[in-house]
Design an enzyme around this catalytic site. Structure first.
Site, PDB file in Angstrom:
ATOM      1  N   MET A  70     -25.045 111.780   3.629  1.00 49.34           N
ATOM      2  CA  MET A  70     -24.511 113.097   3.971  1.00 49.34           C
ATOM      3  C   MET A  70     -23.856 113.772   2.768  1.00 49.34           C
ATOM      4  O   MET A  70     -23.956 114.983   2.582  1.00 49.34           O
ATOM      5  CB  MET A  70     -23.485 112.979   5.101  1.00 49.34           C
ATOM      6  N   GLU A  71     -23.156 112.994   1.960  1.00 50.61           N
ATOM      7  CA  GLU A  71     -22.337 113.580   0.887  1.00 50.61           C
ATOM      8  C   GLU A  71     -23.142 113.965  -0.353  1.00 50.61           C
ATOM      9  O   GLU A  71     -22.839 114.967  -0.987  1.00 50.61           O
ATOM     10  CB  GLU A  71     -21.204 112.621   0.503  1.00 50.61           C
TER      11      GLU A  71
END
Length: 311
Positions: free
Chosen positions: A40-41
């Site tokens: 996600m990051e």
């Protein structure tokens, strides 16, 4: 895109299997959750950012609306350089100061980063993600992750369920929820925790445990924490969301959300302000209005609710 991310996550799980096993053994956070945060990051390290952090934070501290916050982050960044973890040339990340594989702000780095590979530096910037992944697990553990517990589960609510019970502030044991007719979509026992319904009564519902709240400490958005949870499940080979999201609902603009907040306050339902962000207080205000109209109090703000408030 989500399918690509799941595939990449599984290949990274294989590539770093021994590292992830050691991290899981030390911190008790499952490897699929650590992988999901990484995915996600920074899309598994592909998008770590290339902005020099010190000048970016100095600019934001001087010029930004949250000057005090960024000034604190600037001091933290200088302390990281002083400690020898990285030099200023290699301290790069996003324009807003988030750094490395899992996008730590400097203050979070100082509190939670670890030197897992034992080379004397807490290095979240290099191509080797070991320290970043371990630091993420350490962060989650220090923020309340309970080893051996799930993040939660998708749940099916019985017809006529009392939506006053759907709130992060209403916690019950698994047996209490089961007695009220709640069951999991997977058929597993219902865990203890609270129930949320991000898309209201017409969308899926989720029972969230303390571990979901630990993910929220990383990023305070329910949709982010659900994305991490279900990306982790998918990487581990577990099924995705079973319930259908309401189709045809358009996303409200920030100005429309702020208008909902103003209209609710005008009717005596306290949203705590009209900032266009529908947080917990606004959701409770929506529920209060819905109760006053004899509606299902699911706290879901959509175009229909706005039309009703304008009427």
């Amino acid at each position: 895109a989500i399918g690509t991310r799941v595939g990449t996550g599984r290949s990274k799980a294989a590539q770093y299997a021994s590292t992830l096993a050691a991290i899981e053994a030390r911190y008790g956070v499952p490897r699929e959750i650590v992988l999901a945060v990484w995915g996600m990051e920074s899309n598994f390290g592909a998008g770590r950012g290339s902005t020099p952090i010190v000048p970016a934070l100095a600019t934001l501290a001087y010029d930004g609306r949250r000057g005090e916050f960024f000034a604190g982050e600037l001091v933290a960044a200088l302390r990281i350089i002083q400690a020898g973890d990285v030099d200023s040339a290699h301290m790069v990340g996003s324009w807003a100061g988030a750094m490395g594989h899992t996008q730590f702000m400097p203050s979070s780095f100082l509190s939670h980063a670890v030197d897992f590979n034992g080379d004397g530096r807490r290095d979240i910037w290099s191509d080797d993600p070991t320290d970043a992944l371990a630091s993420t697990a350490h962060y989650l553990r220090q923020n309340g992750w309970q080893p051996g517990q799930p993040w939660g589960a998708e749940v099916i609510l019985p017809s006529g369920f009392d939506y006053n019970q759907v709130s992060k502030s209403v916690e019950k044991s698994g047996s209490q929820w089961t007695a009220m007719g709640v069951r999991t979509a997977s058929g597993r026992p219902v865990p203890s925790g609270a129930i949320i319904a991000p898309a209201g009564a017409r969308g899926p519902a989720f029972l969230i445990t303390q571990n979901f709240r630990a993910i929220l400490k990383y990023n305070a958005s329910d949709s982010y924490a659900l994305a991490v949870s279900f990306l982790g499940d998918a990487i581990a080979g577990r099924p995705g969301i079973q319930g259908a999201w309401p189709r045809g609902d358009r996303t409200l603009s920030n100005s429309e959300k702020a208008e909902i907040q103003r209209l609710l306050m005008a009717r005596g339902f306290d949203t705590g302000g009209a900032d266009g962000k529908l947080g917990a207080k606004s959701v409770e205000a929506v529920k209060g209005f819905q109760r006053s109209r004899g509606m299902v109090p699911d706290g879901y703000a959509d175009a229909n609710l706005l039309a009703l408030l304008r009427g």
